[in-house]
Design a protein around this motif. Structure first.
Motif, PDB file in Angstrom:
ATOM      1  N   GLY A  53      35.312  -0.789  38.667  1.00 48.63           N
ATOM      2  CA  GLY A  53      35.496  -0.840  37.281  1.00 48.63           C
ATOM      3  C   GLY A  53      35.382   0.571  36.696  1.00 48.63           C
ATOM      4  N   ASN A  54      35.581   1.447  37.612  1.00 51.10           N
ATOM      5  CA  ASN A  54      35.394   2.847  36.851  1.00 51.10           C
ATOM      6  C   ASN A  54      36.733   3.399  36.196  1.00 51.10           C
ATOM      7  N   CYS A  55      37.849   2.402  35.777  1.00 45.63           N
ATOM      8  CA  CYS A  55      38.781   2.809  35.291  1.00 45.63           C
ATOM      9  C   CYS A  55      38.914   4.104  34.222  1.00 45.63           C
ATOM     10  N   TYR A  56      39.868   4.927  34.239  1.00 45.29           N
ATOM     11  CA  TYR A  56      40.080   5.886  33.225  1.00 45.29           C
ATOM     12  C   TYR A  56      41.169   5.955  32.648  1.00 45.29           C
ATOM     13  N   PRO A  57      41.408   6.454  31.425  1.00 45.08           N
ATOM     14  CA  PRO A  57      42.572   6.916  30.829  1.00 45.08           C
ATOM     15  C   PRO A  57      43.034   8.257  31.268  1.00 45.08           C
ATOM     16  N   LYS A  58      44.587   8.283  31.083  1.00 48.68           N
ATOM     17  CA  LYS A  58      45.220   9.684  31.450  1.00 48.68           C
ATOM     18  C   LYS A  58      45.016  10.540  30.206  1.00 48.68           C
ATOM     19  N   GLU A  59      45.426   9.776  29.132  1.00 47.84           N
ATOM     20  CA  GLU A  59      45.196  10.442  28.000  1.00 47.84           C
ATOM     21  C   GLU A  59      44.386   9.840  26.975  1.00 47.84           C
ATOM     22  N   HIS A  60      43.658  10.647  26.222  1.00 47.69           N
ATOM     23  CA  HIS A  60      42.336   9.881  25.521  1.00 47.69           C
ATOM     24  C   HIS A  60      43.171   8.679  24.631  1.00 47.69           C
ATOM     25  N   PRO A  61      42.683   7.636  24.438  1.00 46.15           N
ATOM     26  CA  PRO A  61      43.159   6.427  23.609  1.00 46.15           C
ATOM     27  C   PRO A  61      43.251   6.900  22.140  1.00 46.15           C
ATOM     28  N   ILE A  62      42.230   7.620  21.390  1.00 41.83           N
ATOM     29  CA  ILE A  62      42.390   8.081  20.272  1.00 41.83           C
ATOM     30  C   ILE A  62      43.588   8.902  20.049  1.00 41.83           C
ATOM     31  N   GLU A  63      44.059   9.592  20.802  1.00 42.65           N
ATOM     32  CA  GLU A  63      45.411  10.579  20.693  1.00 42.65           C
ATOM     33  C   GLU A  63      46.374   9.499  20.614  1.00 42.65           C
ATOM     34  N   LEU A  64      46.524   8.417  21.434  1.00 46.04           N
ATOM     35  CA  LEU A  64      47.800   7.385  21.271  1.00 46.04           C
ATOM     36  C   LEU A  64      47.608   6.916  19.801  1.00 46.04           C
ATOM     37  N   VAL A  65      46.426   6.586  19.737  1.00 47.49           N
ATOM     38  CA  VAL A  65      46.657   5.864  18.112  1.00 47.49           C
ATOM     39  C   VAL A  65      47.005   6.560  17.224  1.00 47.49           C
ATOM     40  N   LYS A  66      46.571   8.125  16.954  1.00 41.97           N
ATOM     41  CA  LYS A  66      47.091   9.172  16.166  1.00 41.97           C
ATOM     42  C   LYS A  66      48.618   9.191  16.058  1.00 41.97           C
ATOM     43  N   ARG A  67      49.268   8.685  16.868  1.00 42.40           N
ATOM     44  CA  ARG A  67      50.734   8.968  16.939  1.00 42.40           C
ATOM     45  C   ARG A  67      51.169   7.778  15.686  1.00 42.40           C
ATOM     46  N   TRP A  68      50.574   6.994  15.324  1.00 43.43           N
ATOM     47  CA  TRP A  68      50.952   6.257  14.267  1.00 43.43           C
ATOM     48  C   TRP A  68      50.695   6.742  12.764  1.00 43.43           C
ATOM     49  N   GLU A  69      50.411   8.104  12.850  1.00 42.83           N
ATOM     50  CA  GLU A  69      49.952   8.690  11.461  1.00 42.83           C
ATOM     51  C   GLU A  69      51.104   8.567  10.433  1.00 42.83           C
ATOM     52  N   LYS A  70      52.239   9.084  10.654  1.00 44.13           N
ATOM     53  CA  LYS A  70      53.254   9.091   9.863  1.00 44.13           C
ATOM     54  C   LYS A  70      54.059   7.749   9.517  1.00 44.13           C
ATOM     55  N   TYR A  71      53.388   6.724  10.059  1.00 41.16           N
ATOM     56  CA  TYR A  71      53.869   5.318   9.986  1.00 41.16           C
ATOM     57  C   TYR A  71      52.986   4.310   9.182  1.00 41.16           C
ATOM     58  N   GLN A  72      51.949   5.313   8.637  1.00 38.91           N
ATOM     59  CA  GLN A  72      50.951   4.388   7.857  1.00 38.91           C
ATOM     60  C   GLN A  72      51.514   3.495   6.563  1.00 38.91           C
ATOM     61  N   LYS A  73      52.463   4.212   5.956  1.00 44.23           N
ATOM     62  CA  LYS A  73      53.143   3.025   4.750  1.00 44.23           C
ATOM     63  C   LYS A  73      53.830   2.024   5.083  1.00 44.23           C
ATOM     64  N   ILE A  74      54.847   2.370   6.421  1.00 40.64           N
ATOM     65  CA  ILE A  74      55.410   1.094   6.952  1.00 40.64           C
ATOM     66  C   ILE A  74      54.330   0.001   7.249  1.00 40.64           C
ATOM     67  N   LEU A  75      53.410   0.431   7.722  1.00 31.99           N
ATOM     68  CA  LEU A  75      52.407  -0.539   8.324  1.00 31.99           C
ATOM     69  C   LEU A  75      51.634  -1.216   7.167  1.00 31.99           C
ATOM     70  N   SER A  76      51.520  -0.516   6.073  1.00 28.65           N
ATOM     71  CA  SER A  76      50.694  -1.080   5.272  1.00 28.65           C
ATOM     72  C   SER A  76      51.830  -1.996   4.261  1.00 28.65           C
ATOM     73  N   ARG A  77      53.092  -1.702   4.248  1.00 28.68           N
ATOM     74  CA  ARG A  77      53.975  -2.675   3.635  1.00 28.68           C
ATOM     75  C   ARG A  77      54.186  -3.954   4.754  1.00 28.68           C
ATOM     76  N   ALA A  78      53.891  -3.811   6.136  1.00 31.91           N
ATOM     77  CA  ALA A  78      54.218  -5.107   6.658  1.00 31.91           C
ATOM     78  C   ALA A  78      52.936  -5.827   6.633  1.00 31.91           C
ATOM     79  N   VAL A  79      51.698  -5.298   6.298  1.00 36.92           N
ATOM     80  CA  VAL A  79      50.513  -6.171   6.078  1.00 36.92           C
ATOM     81  C   VAL A  79      50.690  -6.750   4.667  1.00 36.92           C
ATOM     82  N   LYS A  80      51.110  -6.341   3.710  1.00 38.97           N
ATOM     83  CA  LYS A  80      51.418  -6.839   2.376  1.00 38.97           C
ATOM     84  C   LYS A  80      52.466  -8.040   2.391  1.00 38.97           C
ATOM     85  N   ARG A  81      53.419  -7.793   3.330  1.00 34.02           N
ATOM     86  CA  ARG A  81      54.460  -8.651   3.311  1.00 34.02           C
ATOM     87  C   ARG A  81      54.037  -9.898   4.137  1.00 34.02           C
TER      88      ARG A  81
END
Length: 214
Positions: free
Chosen positions: A117-145
């Motif tokens: 169970g000592n699995c490990y990420p190649k790239e830190h998961p936070i860095e993957l999530v950060k790739r969505w930074e420039k798409y916050q408005k689109i995702l917000s509109r999707a939540v509203k829709r």
């Protein structure tokens, strides 16, 4: 080259998948537009989720700024799942992931399986999530829709429900590790959302009273 070891994952039964679905990155999709994302969400195996960013103002008040991204949908969780106790990935089957390696979210392919169970990420998961930074408005509109509510409005509903689920111990399908993570967040979450915490406690008391009267 595939970052996969089916034999190792079979030994633990996919513990990582049982804790939660894995994260998508924008590159997992052929395009990032509102209509395209809505069509993918309608397929039912992806959720809009959020990471919480708590900050203390000079006044002492704690505020939260949610950061939106996409994740493989979890069992018994909605398409817009901004905050909840994470459960088993809805795409996990008795034979492993329902998707081929090529179809899986990058977050899943990012994890290197290791015995014990000592699995490990190649790239830190936070860095993957950060790739969505420039798409916050689109995702917000999707939540509203989808919900008819703003991100802030929907998050407050989710926060109150999370408080109530913790109080009622609605933890079916939630791993011990996830419970520890949630309980560690409750103090700061209740400080950032005092009204939702108070309302959840009232609902909890009403629920207990109803049980006693039955």
């Amino acid at each position: 080259m595939k970052n996969e070891n089916i034999e190792i994952c079979q030994k633990c039964g996919g513990y990582c998948c049982k804790k939660s679905g894995c994260d998508y990155v924008p590159e997992d999709f052929s395009e990032i537009s509102l209509n395209y994302l809505l069509s993918k969400l309608e397929e039912g195996y992806i959720s809009i989720v959020s990471a919480q960013d708590f900050k203390r103002l000079p006044s002492g008040q704690i505020v939260n700024t949610p950061f939106l991204y996409l994740r493989a949908r979890n069992k018994n969780r909605p398409i817009v799942d901004l905050l909840s106790m994470r459960t088993t990935c809805a795409s996990l089957t008795e034979n492993g992931c329902n998707f081929t390696y090529e179809e899986r979210p990058t977050g899943g392919k990012n994890l290197t399986p290791v015995d014990n169970g000592n699995c490990y990420p190649k790239e830190h998961p936070i860095e993957l999530v950060k790739r969505w930074e420039k798409y916050q408005k689109i995702l917000s509109r999707a939540v509203k829709r989808i919900t008819g509510k703003s991100v802030e409005e929907q998050l407050r509903l989710d926060v109150e429900q999370l408080f109530l689920d913790v109080l009622l111990q609605n933890t079916e399908g939630v791993t011990r590790r996830e419970l520890l993570d949630i309980h560690s967040m409750i103090p700061v979450l209740s400080s950032a959302y005092p009204k939702e915490f108070s309302d959840a406690k009232k609902r909890y008391s009403e629920n207990n009273l109803t049980r006693k009267l039955k």
